[in-house]
Motif scaffolding. Structure first.
Motif, PDB file in Angstrom:
ATOM      1  N   GLN A  71       0.689  -1.301   0.161  1.00 41.47           N
ATOM      2  CA  GLN A  71      -0.006   0.042   0.209  1.00 41.47           C
ATOM      3  C   GLN A  71       1.322   1.493  -0.312  1.00 41.47           C
ATOM      4  OE1 GLN A  71      -2.787   1.326   3.363  1.00 41.47           O
ATOM      5  NE2 GLN A  71      -4.394   0.559   2.191  1.00 41.47           N
ATOM      6  N   THR A  72       1.801   1.528   1.551  1.00 43.26           N
ATOM      7  CA  THR A  72       2.973   2.583   0.909  1.00 43.26           C
ATOM      8  C   THR A  72       3.469   2.657  -0.524  1.00 43.26           C
ATOM      9  OG1 THR A  72       3.344   2.005   3.100  1.00 43.26           O
ATOM     10  CG2 THR A  72       4.798   3.880   1.802  1.00 43.26           C
ATOM     11  N   ALA A  73       3.684   1.664  -0.897  1.00 52.64           N
ATOM     12  CA  ALA A  73       4.339   2.100  -2.678  1.00 52.64           C
ATOM     13  C   ALA A  73       3.529   2.453  -3.364  1.00 52.64           C
ATOM     14  CB  ALA A  73       5.213   0.651  -2.963  1.00 52.64           C
ATOM     15  N   ALA A  74       2.151   2.046  -3.497  1.00 43.66           N
ATOM     16  CA  ALA A  74       1.694   2.494  -4.624  1.00 43.66           C
ATOM     17  C   ALA A  74       1.134   3.720  -4.418  1.00 43.66           C
ATOM     18  CB  ALA A  74      -0.355   1.202  -4.498  1.00 43.66           C
ATOM     19  N   ILE A  75       1.197   3.464  -2.756  1.00 39.65           N
ATOM     20  CA  ILE A  75       0.537   5.480  -2.801  1.00 39.65           C
ATOM     21  C   ILE A  75       1.817   5.832  -2.908  1.00 39.65           C
ATOM     22  CG2 ILE A  75       0.084   7.149  -1.292  1.00 39.65           C
ATOM     23  CD1 ILE A  75      -1.319   5.160   0.743  1.00 39.65           C
ATOM     24  N   MET A  76       3.060   5.906  -2.855  1.00 37.92           N
ATOM     25  CA  MET A  76       4.256   6.800  -3.421  1.00 37.92           C
ATOM     26  C   MET A  76       4.119   7.169  -5.297  1.00 37.92           C
ATOM     27  SD  MET A  76       7.346   5.835  -1.083  1.00 37.92           S
ATOM     28  CE  MET A  76       8.514   6.053  -1.035  1.00 37.92           C
ATOM     29  N   VAL A  77       4.173   5.877  -5.415  1.00 40.29           N
ATOM     30  CA  VAL A  77       4.135   5.557  -6.919  1.00 40.29           C
ATOM     31  C   VAL A  77       3.356   6.689  -7.299  1.00 40.29           C
ATOM     32  CG1 VAL A  77       3.617   4.668  -9.374  1.00 40.29           C
ATOM     33  CG2 VAL A  77       5.290   3.714  -7.415  1.00 40.29           C
ATOM     34  N   ALA A  78       1.942   6.521  -7.253  1.00 42.77           N
ATOM     35  CA  ALA A  78       0.756   7.780  -7.585  1.00 42.77           C
ATOM     36  C   ALA A  78       0.666   9.051  -7.241  1.00 42.77           C
ATOM     37  CB  ALA A  78      -0.600   6.780  -7.122  1.00 42.77           C
ATOM     38  N   PHE A  79       1.583   9.307  -6.131  1.00 43.08           N
ATOM     39  CA  PHE A  79       1.438  10.488  -5.115  1.00 43.08           C
ATOM     40  C   PHE A  79       2.641  11.196  -6.320  1.00 43.08           C
ATOM     41  CE2 PHE A  79       2.390  14.125  -2.415  1.00 43.08           C
ATOM     42  CZ  PHE A  79       1.429  15.065  -2.347  1.00 43.08           C
ATOM     43  N   GLU A  80       3.748  10.443  -6.588  1.00 42.64           N
ATOM     44  CA  GLU A  80       4.380  11.354  -7.563  1.00 42.64           C
ATOM     45  C   GLU A  80       4.663  12.066  -8.432  1.00 42.64           C
ATOM     46  OE1 GLU A  80       9.356  10.035  -7.640  1.00 42.64           O
ATOM     47  OE2 GLU A  80       7.950   8.726  -8.647  1.00 42.64           O
ATOM     48  N   GLU A  81       3.556  11.693  -9.939  1.00 38.27           N
ATOM     49  CA  GLU A  81       2.929  11.761 -10.479  1.00 38.27           C
ATOM     50  C   GLU A  81       1.849  12.754 -10.364  1.00 38.27           C
ATOM     51  OE1 GLU A  81       0.743   9.243 -12.695  1.00 38.27           O
ATOM     52  OE2 GLU A  81       2.586   7.289 -12.491  1.00 38.27           O
ATOM     53  N   VAL A  82       1.699  12.273  -9.059  1.00 37.21           N
ATOM     54  CA  VAL A  82       0.629  14.810  -8.639  1.00 37.21           C
ATOM     55  C   VAL A  82       1.708  15.237  -7.989  1.00 37.21           C
ATOM     56  CG1 VAL A  82      -0.722  15.152  -7.206  1.00 37.21           C
ATOM     57  CG2 VAL A  82      -1.511  12.843  -8.112  1.00 37.21           C
ATOM     58  N   CYS A  83       2.711  15.116  -7.841  1.00 28.56           N
ATOM     59  CA  CYS A  83       4.024  15.963  -7.544  1.00 28.56           C
ATOM     60  C   CYS A  83       4.066  16.723  -8.657  1.00 28.56           C
ATOM     61  CB  CYS A  83       5.014  15.303  -6.091  1.00 28.56           C
ATOM     62  SG  CYS A  83       4.367  15.824  -4.329  1.00 28.56           S
ATOM     63  N   LEU A  84       4.975  16.178  -9.756  1.00 26.49           N
ATOM     64  CA  LEU A  84       5.659  16.752 -10.213  1.00 26.49           C
ATOM     65  C   LEU A  84       4.634  16.929 -11.568  1.00 26.49           C
ATOM     66  CD1 LEU A  84       7.917  13.370 -11.427  1.00 26.49           C
ATOM     67  CD2 LEU A  84       8.950  15.060 -10.095  1.00 26.49           C
ATOM     68  N   GLN A  85       3.019  16.852 -11.511  1.00 31.98           N
ATOM     69  CA  GLN A  85       2.274  17.812 -12.234  1.00 31.98           C
ATOM     70  C   GLN A  85       2.030  19.191 -11.678  1.00 31.98           C
ATOM     71  OE1 GLN A  85      -1.244  15.274 -13.419  1.00 31.98           O
ATOM     72  NE2 GLN A  85      -2.770  17.273 -13.609  1.00 31.98           N
ATOM     73  N   GLU A  86       1.370  19.110 -10.450  1.00 36.89           N
ATOM     74  CA  GLU A  86       1.348  19.971  -9.711  1.00 36.89           C
ATOM     75  C   GLU A  86       2.382  21.549  -9.132  1.00 36.89           C
ATOM     76  OE1 GLU A  86      -1.913  21.285  -7.787  1.00 36.89           O
ATOM     77  OE2 GLU A  86      -2.594  20.132  -9.756  1.00 36.89           O
ATOM     78  N   SER A  87       3.837  20.786  -9.054  1.00 37.49           N
ATOM     79  CA  SER A  87       4.580  21.222  -8.387  1.00 37.49           C
ATOM     80  C   SER A  87       4.363  21.943  -7.469  1.00 37.49           C
ATOM     81  CB  SER A  87       5.431  22.321  -9.298  1.00 37.49           C
ATOM     82  OG  SER A  87       5.856  21.861 -10.578  1.00 37.49           O
ATOM     83  N   PRO A  88       3.938  21.621  -6.119  1.00 40.01           N
ATOM     84  CA  PRO A  88       3.354  22.709  -5.054  1.00 40.01           C
ATOM     85  C   PRO A  88       4.160  22.607  -4.486  1.00 40.01           C
ATOM     86  CG  PRO A  88       3.336  20.019  -4.305  1.00 40.01           C
ATOM     87  CD  PRO A  88       3.652  20.055  -5.615  1.00 40.01           C
ATOM     88  N   ASP A  89       4.150  23.522  -3.527  1.00 42.81           N
ATOM     89  CA  ASP A  89       4.472  24.971  -1.963  1.00 42.81           C
ATOM     90  C   ASP A  89       4.825  23.722  -0.589  1.00 42.81           C
ATOM     91  OD1 ASP A  89       5.754  27.214  -4.778  1.00 42.81           O
ATOM     92  OD2 ASP A  89       3.582  27.045  -4.033  1.00 42.81           O
ATOM     93  N   LEU A  90       3.517  23.352  -0.710  1.00 41.85           N
ATOM     94  CA  LEU A  90       3.554  22.415   0.525  1.00 41.85           C
ATOM     95  C   LEU A  90       2.664  21.299   0.459  1.00 41.85           C
ATOM     96  CD1 LEU A  90       4.170  22.404   3.594  1.00 41.85           C
ATOM     97  CD2 LEU A  90       2.022  23.674   3.561  1.00 41.85           C
ATOM     98  N   VAL A  91       3.231  19.979   0.656  1.00 42.62           N
ATOM     99  CA  VAL A  91       2.015  19.180   1.064  1.00 42.62           C
ATOM    100  C   VAL A  91       1.486  17.895   2.694  1.00 42.62           C
ATOM    101  CG1 VAL A  91       1.555  16.657   1.145  1.00 42.62           C
ATOM    102  CG2 VAL A  91       2.984  17.577  -0.984  1.00 42.62           C
ATOM    103  N   LEU A  92       0.604  18.815   3.335  1.00 39.65           N
ATOM    104  CA  LEU A  92      -0.048  19.047   4.300  1.00 39.65           C
ATOM    105  C   LEU A  92      -0.396  17.656   4.345  1.00 39.65           C
ATOM    106  CD1 LEU A  92      -1.673  22.028   5.497  1.00 39.65           C
ATOM    107  CD2 LEU A  92      -2.327  19.502   6.672  1.00 39.65           C
ATOM    108  N   VAL A  93      -0.017  16.843   5.707  1.00 44.98           N
ATOM    109  CA  VAL A  93      -0.460  16.038   5.771  1.00 44.98           C
ATOM    110  C   VAL A  93      -0.585  15.680   7.163  1.00 44.98           C
ATOM    111  CG1 VAL A  93       1.193  14.136   4.317  1.00 44.98           C
ATOM    112  CG2 VAL A  93       1.291  15.023   7.051  1.00 44.98           C
ATOM    113  N   VAL A  94      -2.186  14.366   7.407  1.00 44.13           N
ATOM    114  CA  VAL A  94      -2.179  14.459   9.412  1.00 44.13           C
ATOM    115  C   VAL A  94      -2.322  13.102   9.495  1.00 44.13           C
ATOM    116  CG1 VAL A  94      -4.668  16.307   7.927  1.00 44.13           C
ATOM    117  CG2 VAL A  94      -5.272  14.516   7.819  1.00 44.13           C
ATOM    118  N   GLY A  95      -2.738  13.242  11.240  1.00 48.56           N
ATOM    119  CA  GLY A  95      -2.935  11.764  11.295  1.00 48.56           C
ATOM    120  C   GLY A  95      -1.115  10.874  11.313  1.00 48.56           C
ATOM    121  N   ASP A  96      -1.871   9.261  10.816  1.00 47.17           N
ATOM    122  CA  ASP A  96      -0.804   8.114  10.918  1.00 47.17           C
ATOM    123  C   ASP A  96      -0.965   7.404  10.297  1.00 47.17           C
ATOM    124  OD1 ASP A  96      -2.685   6.731  12.078  1.00 47.17           O
ATOM    125  OD2 ASP A  96      -1.783   7.207  14.328  1.00 47.17           O
TER     126      ASP A  96
END
Length: 363
Positions: A71-96
């Motif tokens: 699950q962690t690996a799948a999220i990382m692969v998919a979210f990397e594409e979002v980060c590369l597309q969006e070029s965000p200034d900040l990623v805000l995460v909650v919880g654990d």
């Protein structure tokens, strides 16, 4: 400022909703919600998001279930594409949850700042996957938004710079207080449990889902023994997590007829039930805090808690899993009701404070 708000499961949305709504007061901030799909939930429809007064996620990664590594690996692969597309200034995460860990790692590898909401909480139990997620996320985060004093102390002990640690209160309580008010304005008879609650009189509310409690037949049987003893005196409403229902069948766990087995409930219906319970019995992290905020006695069926303020000044009793300790914890929780206090800054304004920090308006 381009910000990505990460949610992996239903409880995460309760936390990001106040943050998203508060962001609208800052014209220079553009927030996009990312749902990793760590947990599939058929109840998370358009109505679900409308009730929280937030838009549907801009990105849905639909990673699904699997082992922690898968699950962690799948999220990382998919979210990397979002980060590369969006070029965000900040990623805000909650919880654990796994999404918290995975998206934090990806963001840092992409050179993006990470802010962790609910930072610094520690159970000091490395057998809990959530503890590992908390520790690793805090090891690489840039800003730490803390719900209680123990979080500040833990982060300082781990060598974090004081100026990066911000005690802001708890966004989960922001959402809770808002939802309590909204309950006053809706037709409660629309809840399937409305009649059951009316007929029950004095009742208890139970949730149970942690693998450490339900996967072991011996542990689960001991908890069930205590629950059945309490059911001799009180009706107990028990929305059953799918994992727990499967383990009940596998282990042959039998509960009293006075334990009312319910399907998993939406947030509002669950709140409708537990807020008026004589006591809540749970192994959830969030309910320990929410019950403290509303002054409802709580018995935590665990050996440790990463939320010590709920025990120190709140209504929570850390009971363990042995039957006699659960029963003693129930009695003690009723005694604590009159002595409990609500932690500092749990006033419904945590999200406002977070944006004051992020927008550079102070701590």
């Amino acid at each position: 400022m381009n910000v990505l708000l990460i949610a992996g499961a239903r409880p995460n949305f309760m936390k990001i909703a106040p943050i998203y709504r508060a962001s609208l007061d800052y014209p220079s901030v553009a927030c996009s919600i990312v749902h990793t799909g760590q947990h599939y939930d058929k109840e998370m429809s358009g109505t679900f998001f409308a009730e929280l007064e937030i838009p549907e996620p801009r990105y849905s990664l639909n990673v699904g279930s699997g082992s922690h590594a898968e699950q962690t690996a799948a999220i990382m692969v998919a979210f990397e594409e979002v980060c590369l597309q969006e070029s965000p200034d900040l990623v805000l995460v909650v919880g654990d949850v796994n999404s918290t860990l995975a998206c934090s790692i990806v963001a840092k590898k992409c050179g993006v700042a990470v802010a962790h909401v609910e930072a610094g909480l520690r159970s000091f139990d490395l057998a809990m996957p959530e503890e590992i997620n908390r520790m690793v996320t805090d090891a690489i985060s840039d800003s730490f938004f803390v719900t209680e004093e123990s979080g500040v102390e833990n982060l300082l002990r781990e060598g974090k710079q004081p100026e990066r640690i911000h005690a802001v209160g708890h966004v989960m309580i922001d959402n809770l207080l808002r939802q309590v008010k909204l309950l006053e304005g809706i037709d409660l008879s629309s809840f399937d449990s409305h009649r059951l609650k009316k007929e029950a009189g004095t009742y208890l509310f139970l949730t149970l889902h942690r693998p450490s409690n339900v996967d072991s037949r011996e542990t689960f049987a001991g908890i069930a023994e205590a629950i059945n003893e309490l059911a001799r005196q009180r009706t107990i409403f028990f929305p059953v997590h799918p994992r727990t229902r499967n383990m009940m069948s596998a282990h042959g766990i039998e509960l009293s007829d006075k334990v009312v087995l319910l399907p998993p409930l939406g947030y509002r219906e669950a709140l409708f039930l537990w807020k008026d319970a004589e006591a809540v019995l749970t192994d959830s992290g969030g309910l320990q805090e929410e019950t403290t905020a509303l002054g409802v006695p709580c018995v935590t069926i665990r050996e440790n808690t990463e939320r010590p303020v709920t025990v120190e000044i709140g209504t929570n009793v850390l009971a363990g899993t042995a039957p006699e300790k659960i029963l003693a914890g129930y009695r003690l929780s009723l005694e604590k009701r009159g002595r409990a206090r609500v932690p500092q800054l749990w006033d419904g304004r945590a999200a406002e404070r977070i944006w004051q920090v992020l927008a550079g308006e102070g701590r």
